[in-house]
Enzyme design. Structure first.
Site, PDB file in Angstrom:
ATOM      1  NE  ARG A 201       5.088  -6.812  -2.104  1.00 47.11           N
ATOM      2  CZ  ARG A 201       3.758  -6.849  -2.252  1.00 47.11           C
ATOM      3  NH1 ARG A 201       3.194  -6.308  -3.323  1.00 47.11           N
ATOM      4  NH2 ARG A 201       3.004  -7.431  -1.347  1.00 47.11           N
TER       5      ARG A 201
ATOM      6  CD  GLU B 198       3.941  -0.927  -0.718  1.00 43.21           C
ATOM      7  OE1 GLU B 198       5.135  -1.168  -0.473  1.00 43.21           O
ATOM      8  OE2 GLU B 198       3.048  -1.788  -0.662  1.00 43.21           O
TER       9      GLU B 198
END
Length: 773
Positions: free
Chosen positions: A323, A725
């Protein structure tokens, strides 16, 4: 947008899109919200403490536990030899034991466990062990690991074009090395599990876990029983932030092992210092980057190597570092890019998931490069950022996904540039700095583009169980977990909206692996997207059956039946929802349904580095202003303006809280929260006395937060967007503002400002400009 989507967006709602309070808000204020340690302990409950290694690397040569066993109150002492199943708590690669057997991998590693009649007795007894370790020099830092060559996973890279050639041919080139610190989760509720043995080999575990299903798997693996013998329940957590995804499994497994061996309920609750030492952190990185660009700062090529310190085992590092790579381009068009990564193995606790899951580290590296370009060219950093944004004809990420609503990013930046008064403030700050030799100010406006979905495709699914009882009350259960982020409230709103009833009709229940199996972790900001959609499917199926019953009863088309305001209507007919539920029960209509949802359209071939790993993107931007003291390195955030994209917010009140909380947590990561290991691999910042999270006084005195409340063009749940997030990365604006203030001390040369920007880091950066460091 197709016409049916327009109709969906225009449809009025009565519960969804409303700023309703968190379901546990009143209980939180009263201090009566129950967490694992608040559960009434069954008679005979025993308590577990951990015996830890006092070396970071070596071979366990002897373990004398005689004094431990003889200590007051001790019922049992557990070692690796007592594990009936596999001594393995690793989520991926089977590379981390529950209890060390021969090899010691990090300082503080669990070697044995003490089971005693109370917690104090267990902890005191654990200190009496005599552990002999043939110590070897530990690998602690990124630099150490690069020398040893140790990895937890093979190196990985993807690219577009020829970055090296593009950089070499560019009019201007820069390169740098940027250290990005890790972060302790510092959840208010520490790690805790209560295991209660049942009939035969059955075990029930109350766990503070973001992933009850994975906890179930690990407990069953350690006990050597099928998953069906283990039930894990989580009502709520006092914070998680990723630290209770894989990490919670260890303590659940130890509690369950103790319960199996003793036949008594057993509880593990870690002391805060032990929690720091025993659990993984946000990965620290070293980003080695090169960039080539033209006179206007437009990037021609970008090459970055992300060196991630993963710790002693893989844990969730494969996904975290992937990621980081996916977000190494942020929202910029990079015509030629090479994104590489090294997953480094060290003799430190295995690093793990943390809010953003690698995205923040990948993103801040390119933002550092953008600031460097602006500095070298004498341009406003915002102008450099805007010149490099994705745009029509240039809409692809470095890994090849087409970004369908990239224009949202530019719109947010333009909006915030105006509302924050960025241009005028930059001029005022320049004037202030010209007359202030000691205090320097800086300002920055930085963007965020964050992909939403688990990059491990099988995790993009969810289940939900909905019952309608004959009195009209509704039971809701799903695989998501509540850690304060408001997931339970949002999913309840969705179910209430589907049935057309007030929110209080819906009873929220604890996440339980016996009700909804095979759930994904509550992570990747996908909790509402996945579980909300599964719950909507379940409620919709029940509603369809109820509507079919009414259609037959009233002699109307089923399409004519609608549910709203606590009633069902069709033409001149109406019936209260509770009366309808009772009538359906009498007519033997099934009023229960298990819904399942899987995210459509996503796919990713890691070997070929091709696909669409994200269902959609969430955007945001932040403008922050700081002041630094050039003599002491002290720093204050003076003002922050946040504008964040949440789609059509399901609950604006909760979303505002998520945006502000994530931002402050991000500010902590980049300013005050410093993890320090000594040369022996010992964590020296393992308590609030030495590890500093932001407090109320650290919030900007001027703090403006707005939601960019525009419907998601991707068909997400009620056209909302994930919010857990992405806002954390808005804090990169604070880092860039500090860098801007450091620039003001000397107009020449590139400063070396490492993160976190502690006073020492700021002073070192100032000295680097003056040639003193």
């Amino acid at each position: 947008m197709p016409p049916n989507d327009v109709a969906e967006l225009a449809a009025p709602t009565s519960v969804v899109h409303k700023p309703l309070p968190h379901d546990s808000a009143r209980l939180h204020v009263q201090g009566s919200a129950a967490y694992v340690d608040d559960i009434r302990e069954p008679d005979g409950t025993l308590h577990v403490a951990i015996g830890m290694a006092d070396r970071a690397c070596g071979v366990l040569t002897s373990l004398d536990l005689s004094e431990v066993r003889a200590a007051p109150g001790v019922v049992a002492v557990l070692t690796a030899a007592d594990i009936p199943g596999k001594n393995d708590i690793a989520p991926v690669f089977a590379d981390e034991p529950l209890l060390a057997d021969t090899e010691v991998m990090f300082h503080g590693q669990s070697v044995f466990a003490v089971v005693a009649r109370n917690r104090d007795q267990a902890r005191r007894a654990a200190r009496l062990a005599k552990i002999d370790i043939d110590e070897q020099p530990p690998s602690v830092t990124v630099a150490d690991a690069l020398k040893t060559g140790a990895r937890v996973q093979d190196d990985y890279a993807f690219a577009r074009g020829d970055a090296k050639a593009a950089i070499d041919a560019a009019a201007h080139r820069l390169e740098g090395q940027f250290s990005i610190g890790g972060q302790e989760h510092f959840y208010l509720e520490g790690q805790a599990s209560l295991a209660i043995p049942g009939e035969g080999d059955e075990m029930t575990v109350h766990a503070s876990s973001q992933d009850p299903t994975e906890t179930q798997h690990i407990v069953a693996r350690v006990l050597g029983v099928p998953d069906a013998f283990v039930t894990v329940e989580t009502r709520r957590m006092g914070g998680g932030f990723g630290g209770k995804e894989s990490q919670a499994c260890t303590w659940a497994a130890l509690a369950a092992l103790a319960a199996r061996i003793t036949g008594h309920p057993c509880k593990v609750r870690l002391d805060r210092d032990d929690d720091f030492i025993l659990t993984g952190k946000r990965h620290d990185f070293r980003a080695d980057w090169r960039v080539g660009y033209d006179d206007r700062g437009v990037v021609a090529g970008y090459d970055v190597m992300l060196n991630a310190r993963c710790g002693c085992s893989a844990d969730l590092s494969p996904g975290v570092v992937d990621r980081a790579m996916f977000h190494a381009g942020n929202g910029y068009w990079l015509p030629h890019a090479s994104i590489g990564s090294q997953r480094l193995k060290t003799n430190t606790v295995s690093n793990t998931a943390f809010r953003g899951f690698g995205g923040p580290q990948g993103m801040i590296a390119i933002e550092r490069a953008m600031d460097a370009i602006a500095r070298e060219r004498g341009l406003d950093p915002l102008d450099v950022r805007k010149a490099n944004l994705l745009r029509t004809g240039f809409e692809q990420t470095p890994y090849g996904q087409t970004v369908e609503d990239f224009e949202t990013q530019a719109a947010i930046i333009e909006d915030l540039e105006a509302t924050s008064d960025y241009r005028a403030r930059r001029k005022r700050i320049a004037a202030f700095n010209a007359t202030s030799p000691i205090i320097k100010r800086g300002i920055a406006l930085t963007p965020v583009m964050f992909g939403i979905s688990f990059t491990l495709i099988p995790l993009n699914q969810a289940g939900a169980l909905v019952h309608v009882y004959s009195d009209g009350s509704i039971h809701l259960n799903h695989g998501g977990t509540e850690m304060g982020q408001g997931l339970f409230t949002k999913v309840a709103q969705i179910v209430a909206e589907e049935f057309g009833v007030p929110l209080h009709f819906v009873r929220i229940t604890a996440t339980n692996t016996a009700k909804v199996p095979n759930a994904s972790p509550t992570a990747a900001s996908s909790g509402t997207d996945l579980n909300g959609m599964a719950a909507k499917i379940a409620a919709g199926a029940i509603k369809q059956r109820m509507a079919a019953f009414l259609a037959e009863h009233w002699g109307v088309p089923v399409e004519a039946v609608e549910f709203r305001d606590g009633f069902a209507f069709a033409g001149n007919h109406s019936m209260k929802f509770d009366a309808l539920a009772k009538a359906c029960r009498v007519a033997r209509v099934q009023l229960s349904h298990a819904g399942h949802y899987k995210t459509p359209e996503i796919h990713w071939d890691r070997a070929k580095a091709q696909g669409r790993p994200f269902f959609y993107f969430a955007y945001g931007a932040a403008c922050s202003e700081v002041a630094i003291d050039t003599l002491t390195g002290e720093m204050r955030v003076l003002r922050s303006d946040l504008l964040h994209d949440v789609g059509a917010s399901i609950n604006p009140a909760i979303d505002i809280g998520q945006v502000e909380g994530a931002f402050i947590q991000g500010v902590g990561w980049l300013t005050t929260e410093e993890l320090v290991y000594d040369a022996k691999g010992r964590l020296t910042t393992h308590a609030p006395a030495t590890y500093k999270i932001p407090v109320a006084s650290d919030a900007p005195p001027i703090f403006n937060t707005r939601l960019h409340n525009r419907a998601n063009p991707t068909p997400s749940i009620y056209r909302s967007k994930a919010v857990g997030e992405p806002p954390l990365m808005l804090a990169i604006s604070v880092y860039s503002a500090i860098l801007d203030a450091v620039h003001a001390t000397n107009p020449k040369g590139p400063p070396k400002l490492e993160a976190p920007c502690t006073p020492e880091s700021i002073l070192n950066a100032i000295q680097s400009l003056n040639g003193a460091a």
